[in-house]
Design a protein around this motif. Structure first.
Motif, mmCIF file in Angstrom:
data_model
loop_
_atom_site.group_PDB
_atom_site.id
_atom_site.type_symbol
_atom_site.label_atom_id
_atom_site.label_comp_id
_atom_site.label_asym_id
_atom_site.label_seq_id
_atom_site.Cartn_x
_atom_site.Cartn_y
_atom_site.Cartn_z
ATOM 1 N N ASP A 36 5.233 6.659 20.132
ATOM 2 C CA ASP A 36 6.491 7.362 19.896
ATOM 3 C C ASP A 36 7.599 6.922 20.858
ATOM 4 N N GLN A 37 7.241 6.324 21.986
ATOM 5 C CA GLN A 37 8.246 5.930 22.972
ATOM 6 C C GLN A 37 8.842 4.561 22.691
ATOM 7 N N TYR A 38 8.287 3.864 21.688
ATOM 8 C CA TYR A 38 8.751 2.509 21.397
ATOM 9 C C TYR A 38 9.593 2.472 20.123
ATOM 10 N N GLY A 39 10.334 1.386 19.965
ATOM 11 C CA GLY A 39 11.149 1.238 18.759
ATOM 12 C C GLY A 39 12.091 0.059 18.897
ATOM 13 N N ILE A 40 13.092 0.023 18.040
ATOM 14 C CA ILE A 40 14.046 -1.085 18.026
ATOM 15 C C ILE A 40 15.440 -0.538 17.761
ATOM 16 N N ASP A 41 16.440 -1.194 18.325
ATOM 17 C CA ASP A 41 17.834 -0.824 18.094
ATOM 18 C C ASP A 41 18.204 -1.271 16.679
ATOM 19 N N LEU A 42 18.392 -0.315 15.792
ATOM 20 C CA LEU A 42 18.629 -0.643 14.385
ATOM 21 C C LEU A 42 19.927 -1.413 14.166
ATOM 22 N N LYS A 43 20.867 -1.299 15.085
ATOM 23 C CA LYS A 43 22.136 -2.023 14.940
ATOM 24 C C LYS A 43 21.939 -3.529 15.089
ATOM 25 N N HIS A 44 20.880 -3.917 15.786
ATOM 26 C CA HIS A 44 20.649 -5.338 16.066
ATOM 27 C C HIS A 44 19.367 -5.885 15.448
ATOM 28 N N ALA A 45 18.586 -5.032 14.813
ATOM 29 C CA ALA A 45 17.273 -5.460 14.297
ATOM 30 C C ALA A 45 17.394 -6.557 13.247
ATOM 31 N N SER A 46 18.285 -6.379 12.295
ATOM 32 C CA SER A 46 18.431 -7.361 11.208
ATOM 33 C C SER A 46 18.891 -8.710 11.747
ATOM 34 N N LYS A 47 19.797 -8.673 12.724
ATOM 35 C CA LYS A 47 20.280 -9.920 13.318
ATOM 36 C C LYS A 47 19.154 -10.645 14.047
ATOM 37 N N LEU A 48 18.339 -9.897 14.767
ATOM 38 C CA LEU A 48 17.211 -10.490 15.478
ATOM 39 C C LEU A 48 16.227 -11.108 14.492
ATOM 40 N N LEU A 49 15.992 -10.422 13.383
ATOM 41 C CA LEU A 49 15.084 -10.932 12.354
ATOM 42 C C LEU A 49 15.623 -12.219 11.746
ATOM 43 N N LYS A 50 16.914 -12.256 11.468
ATOM 44 C CA LYS A 50 17.536 -13.453 10.888
ATOM 45 C C LYS A 50 17.488 -14.627 11.858
ATOM 46 N N THR A 51 17.630 -14.358 13.143
ATOM 47 C CA THR A 51 17.563 -15.415 14.150
ATOM 48 C C THR A 51 16.194 -16.086 14.145
ATOM 49 N N ILE A 52 15.148 -15.276 14.071
ATOM 50 C CA ILE A 52 13.785 -15.819 14.030
ATOM 51 C C ILE A 52 13.560 -16.625 12.772
ATOM 52 N N GLN A 53 14.015 -16.093 11.651
ATOM 53 C CA GLN A 53 13.846 -16.780 10.362
ATOM 54 C C GLN A 53 14.580 -18.115 10.366
ATOM 55 N N LYS A 54 15.760 -18.136 10.985
ATOM 56 C CA LYS A 54 16.533 -19.380 11.070
ATOM 57 C C LYS A 54 15.820 -20.410 11.932
ATOM 58 N N GLU A 55 15.258 -19.958 13.059
ATOM 59 C CA GLU A 55 14.502 -20.854 13.935
ATOM 60 C C GLU A 55 13.260 -21.388 13.243
ATOM 61 N N HIS A 56 12.647 -20.523 12.413
ATOM 62 C CA HIS A 56 11.426 -20.896 11.683
ATOM 63 C C HIS A 56 11.718 -21.963 10.635
ATOM 64 N N ASP A 57 12.885 -21.816 9.983
ATOM 65 C CA ASP A 57 13.280 -22.783 8.943
ATOM 66 C C ASP A 57 13.648 -24.129 9.557
#
Length: 283
Positions: free
Chosen positions: A262-283
């Motif tokens: 319950d003490q963990y999580g992610i900042d929803l304002k930046h989550a999608s951007k972080l996900l896209k960054t990883i996907q871009k690096e993967h591609d």
């Protein structure tokens, strides 16, 4: 653990630390290995999976907060009715067997969100087991007591979110999914399930239809030996209530581990951007 796998694990942990404060994640070996195993140690895929995991939980606080099995009376009551529990014996292939009795709750007393909260809490505990991570789970979805009141709660959006959770978010290795005592009234829900599921997961579904001559248990025993099942499923393990008492004692011992999530999580304002960054690096 092979040297390469250990390197991937340490690299994964270091990356998590570098994402703070956007991503605040548990970083134990046991937890991170879930994501590495389910992605065959493909690090970029494991990163994506981890982000989706925390994003989903942060977006759905109704399922992932106030889950204390020792203090929350609602969670204690749902535990007592044996809605969702693990059986004590593994298969010959070391797979773990869990049962969810999907209609085994009073809809005037508990909502679908209530039992879902409990199910996710238990899943957090079950996933801690190395056998589950390595060899996987067999799940029996028992529809024996499902009524219209239960089915009406399964909206297309809710079904879609459940499927996303089990297929793309929770690092769970599902080996077989058995719909037990399957009634025709459940056809629309199964249609939605199959529509959203991948072909790979669809192929793991087995239906055991409701019968009047008792052959339903013989159908289930083709996949799961009767020695591993409770009496209620034509097995030899004993009664569900007795099995569940032992299970409740075990999950209560794991309570501190579960509520730390319950003490963990992610900042929803930046989550999608972080996900896209990883996907871009993967591609």
């Amino acid at each position: 653990m092979a040297d390469n796998e250990n390197h991937q694990l340490n690299t994964f942990r270091q990356w998590i630390h570098e994402q703070q404060p956007i991503l605040n994640s548990l970083d134990t070996d046991e937890f991170l290995l879930r994501f590495l195993h389910v992605t065959n140690f493909q690090l970029d895929n494991a990163k994506e999976w981890l982000i989706r995991f925390w994003k989903y939980r942060t977006e759905n606080p109704q399922w992932f907060t106030n889950r204390d099995l020792l203090k929350n009376s609602l969670m204690q009551e749902i535990a007592e009715i044996a809605y969702y529990f693990q059986l004590p014996k593994e298969t010959k292939d070391k797979q773990l067997i869990v049962i969810m009795r999907m209609g085994h709750y009073d809809t005037t007393k508990y909502s679908l969100d209530d039992v879902t909260k409990y199910a996710f809490a238990i899943t957090d505990i079950l996933n801690r087991q190395e056998a589950g991570r390595t060899y996987g789970f067999i799940i029996i979805l028992d529809l024996s007591e499902v009524k219209l009141q239960h089915i009406s709660q399964f909206t297309p959006d809710r079904v879609h979110r459940y499927i996303d959770c089990w297929e793309k978010i929770y690092p769970v290795n599902l080996i077989q999914i058995h719909f037990y005592n399957y009634p025709r009234i459940f056809d629309p829900i199964l249609y939605l399930f199959r529509m959203f599921l991948s072909r790979k997961l669809n192929e793991k579904i087995f239906l055991h239809s409701k019968t009047s001559d008792g052959t339903i248990n013989k159908s289930l025993h083709q996949y799961i030996d009767s020695s591993l099942l409770p009496n209620e499923y034509g097995g030899q393990l004993g009664l569900i209530d007795d099995i569940n008492k032992t299970f409740i004692q075990w999950i209560r011992e794991q309570n501190d581990y579960m509520i730390q999530f319950d003490q963990y999580g992610i900042d929803l304002k930046h989550a999608s951007k972080l996900l896209k960054t990883i996907q871009k690096e993967h591609d």
